[in-house]
Enzyme design. Structure first.
Site, PDB file in Angstrom:
ATOM      1  N   GLY A   1     -16.103 -35.384  -1.617  1.00 25.63           N
ATOM      2  CA  GLY A   1     -15.984 -34.526  -0.401  1.00 25.63           C
ATOM      3  C   GLY A   1     -16.831 -35.357   0.823  1.00 25.63           C
ATOM      4  N   SER A   2     -16.994 -34.739   1.951  1.00 26.90           N
ATOM      5  CA  SER A   2     -17.223 -35.427   2.890  1.00 26.90           C
ATOM      6  C   SER A   2     -18.789 -35.787   2.949  1.00 26.90           C
ATOM      7  CB  SER A   2     -17.044 -34.692   4.399  1.00 26.90           C
ATOM      8  OG  SER A   2     -17.615 -33.389   4.241  1.00 26.90           O
TER       9      SER A   2
ATOM     10  N   GLU B   1     -20.760 -36.250   0.330  1.00 25.88           N
ATOM     11  CA  GLU B   1     -20.965 -37.239  -0.545  1.00 25.88           C
ATOM     12  C   GLU B   1     -20.781 -38.740  -0.008  1.00 25.88           C
ATOM     13  OE1 GLU B   1     -18.479 -34.817  -2.460  1.00 25.88           O
ATOM     14  OE2 GLU B   1     -20.265 -33.888  -1.262  1.00 25.88           O
TER      15      GLU B   1
ATOM     16  N   GLU C   1     -12.945 -29.284  -9.510  1.00 23.66           N
ATOM     17  CA  GLU C   1     -14.347 -29.505 -10.028  1.00 23.66           C
ATOM     18  C   GLU C   1     -14.688 -29.072 -11.317  1.00 23.66           C
ATOM     19  OE1 GLU C   1     -14.199 -29.729  -5.461  1.00 23.66           O
ATOM     20  OE2 GLU C   1     -13.227 -28.289  -7.071  1.00 23.66           O
TER      21      GLU C   1
ATOM     22  N   HIS D   1     -18.956 -31.484  -4.387  1.00 24.05           N
ATOM     23  CA  HIS D   1     -18.847 -31.406  -2.928  1.00 24.05           C
ATOM     24  C   HIS D   1     -19.580 -29.922  -2.579  1.00 24.05           C
ATOM     25  CE1 HIS D   1     -18.227 -31.670   1.232  1.00 24.05           C
ATOM     26  NE2 HIS D   1     -17.233 -30.602   1.378  1.00 24.05           N
TER      27      HIS D   1
ATOM     28  N   HIS E   1     -19.660  -9.671 -30.108  1.00 23.96           N
ATOM     29  CA  HIS E   1     -18.454  -9.600 -29.262  1.00 23.96           C
ATOM     30  C   HIS E   1     -18.155  -8.326 -29.018  1.00 23.96           C
ATOM     31  CE1 HIS E   1     -14.290 -10.544 -27.347  1.00 23.96           C
ATOM     32  NE2 HIS E   1     -15.135 -10.550 -26.280  1.00 23.96           N
TER      33      HIS E   1
ATOM     34  N   GLY F   1     -17.072 -18.691 -24.606  1.00 25.54           N
ATOM     35  CA  GLY F   1     -15.760 -17.755 -24.495  1.00 25.54           C
ATOM     36  C   GLY F   1     -14.918 -17.859 -23.176  1.00 25.54           C
TER      37      GLY F   1
END
Length: 532
Positions: free
Chosen positions: A26-27, A29, A48, A71, A278, A397
């Protein structure tokens, strides 16, 4: 010699082996990439989540921390499901996130991140945006050391874009020894309990595989003649599942789990949560009168375990110390488990038949990555994992982990085949990972167990008397066409007679290959992880 922040960061990454950078650019970076080092590899992910999960797979394959570039706020937000998984599975991922320049931050700029250090919490071990540009390299070094200290896990560093060209000092070399052992008196207490036990049992968690301690755990089990279970919903294996003393996987339900351990007076839990549930039920955590001992490297986990005596230690060093004190037992060995009958060859294809074919045809050194929650119990019963590092899945999970983890693990290997067994619902969370697999020519075979829906959710619904649940059917997907559109060849299988030739083609293909197998929709696990 004068350094910029960028030069000091890349120098540190080079010295720690973090020269493969996973990301989606992205800009904010862009300045990091000026004069990008020739000895570094940038692995592009098309979303991502894929970047973080593929980096995690790479870390699991190399044993080293993996580097990710994201980003600012939007990119970090997209990645958070994978960050959550990396945290729960204790994978060392070092995340660098872009941020708008420091003079603009106060103005709430476009593509800026408000409170960037707070955003990924609580599912990172460390999160910071340094106060000064010159502090970035040292903050990265601190983050790396925290990521690699047990319990390992993801860390996060936000870097304003104008920091990269600022002057900075190089990070000095430092040693980091991460293994630690319990107090000898604690080890003696556990050893005495095992030596005098009438019927001990061992529960193995993902920490055993994470600390490469399977050989020691096998020796301990054989010396004590104890049966061995794997902890509920474990993200790794940790014990050879074809061993005579292996009993299976504990259920993630309190009363059922305690019932499986009935008759044992000493329970030793190694590298696992006590216990991961769970579905709620009342009752005891362990059978009445049983003493539980718990080895783990995480002080938080040992603190909130509801029962037993916890021993803070890394697993390999703790079990090694225990072996110096535990005597060889004369107890009779448990009887071997009965084998399962081979399912009949029928159409439509039962999932059991597909798993049996996988067991027979997979390369012997294959690494299995699994994300089929509705068939997980059956999968493990029919396809035993027999070697360290041979199995990966999500311990949290949350779906969308398996496919990109398989890509990163395949990139980190020495040529062994990665076999990703994944559901049709699961694969759609991170389908973009197929493109990265194609670009990297990753040696992997993706086997889609396609029951045309979220069968795990349906099974849980049936458990609470909800026979019909909206939004759980998936139709109209042509996964082979989707894969081919991303550069991955594949085959669709709808008849049992076509399973073997499709698998042989997939295992023999040089790069990635996808096999979409249509199976009957009857999940074997009523306690699978949630789909969302």
């Amino acid at each position: 010699m004068k350094y910029t922040v960028r030069e000091a960061v890349f120098d540190f990454c080079r010295r720690t082996g973090m020269t493969t950078l996973f990301g989606n650019p992205g800009s904010t970076e862009l300045r990091m990439f000026r004069d990008f080092p020739e000895d570094f590899q940038y692995v592009l992910a098309l979303q991502e989540t894929v970047a973080v999960a593929a980096a995690a797979g790479h870390a699991l394959g190399t044993g080293r921390a993996a580097l990710v570039s994201l980003h600012s706020a939007g990119g970090v937000g997209h990645s958070l499901g994978a960050v959550f998984n990396a945290y729960r599975d204790r994978v060392p991922v070092v995340i660098l996130a872009g941020q708008q320049s420091r003079p603009m931050v106060q103005l709430r700029p476009f593509l800026g991140a408000d409170e960037p250090a707070s955003f990924p919490r609580p599912y990172v071990k460390y999160s910071r945006q340094p106060e000064r540009a010159e502090d970035v390299p040292a903050a990265l070094a601190e983050a790396y050391r925290i990521a690699m200290t047990p319990p390992r896990g993801p860390v996060f560093l936000s870097v304003p874009e104008d920091d990269w060209d600022a002057a900075a000092e190089p990070v000095p070399d430092r040693e980091l020894h991460t293994s630690f052992t319990a107090d000898p008196a604690a080890l003696r207490e556990v050893a005495d309990a095992l030596n005098t036990a009438r019927s001990p049992v061992i529960v193995v968690g993902p920490g055993v595989d994470d600390d490469n301690a399977q050989d020691l755990v096998v020796e301990l089990a054989e010396r004590t003649c104890a049966p061995v279970w794997i902890s509920p919903l474990s993200g790794r294996s940790g014990f050879p599942e074809d061993h005579r003393q292996f009993r299976g996987f504990l259920p993630p339900v309190r009363d059922q789990l305690a019932a499986r351990l009935e008759g044992h007076d000493v329970i030793l839990v190694l590298g696992a949560q006590v216990f991961s549930y769970h579905v709620h039920s009342e009752g005891r955590y362990v059978p009445e009168g049983a003493r539980l001992f718990h080895f783990d490297c995480d002080p938080a986990q040992t603190a909130w375990a509801p029962v037993g005596t916890s021993v803070l230690t890394t697993i390999r060093s703790g079990v090694g110390g225990l072996l110096e004190l535990v005597e060889r037992s004369e107890r009779p060995l448990p009887e071997p488990r009965a084998g399962l009958a081979v399912p009949q060859v029928t159409d439509p294809i039962p999932p059991e038949l597909l798993v049996e074919a996988l067991r027979e045809l997979m390369p012997p050194d294959a690494v299995v990555v699994e994300e089929i929650p509705s068939n997980r119990e059956m999968f493990h019963a029919r396809l035993p994992i027999t070697r360290p590092g041979g199995f990966l899945t999500t311990g949290s999970g949350a779906l969308g982990w398996g496919l990109p983890v398989a890509v990163g693990r395949a990139m980190a290997g020495s040529g062994e085949r990665v076999v990703c067994v994944i559901g049709d619902g699961s694969i759609m969370y991170s389908i973009q990972a197929l493109w990265t697999a194609a670009q990297q020519r990753a040696p992997m075979t993706v086997v889609v167990v396609n029951n045309h829906g979220y069968e795990a959710v349906k099974a849980l619904g049936r458990r609470i008397d909800l026979p019909v649940i909206p939004g759980t059917d998936i139709h109209g997907l042509d996964l082979v066409q989707v894969a081919q559109g991303m550069g991955v060849p594949g085959r669709t299988v709808t008849k049992a007679a076509d399973i073997e030739p499709a698998l042989l083609e997939g295992f023999g293909h040089e790069g990635p290959f996808l096999i979409d197998v249509s199976v009957t929709a009857h999940g074997s696990s009523a306690y699978a992880p949630e789909a969302h």
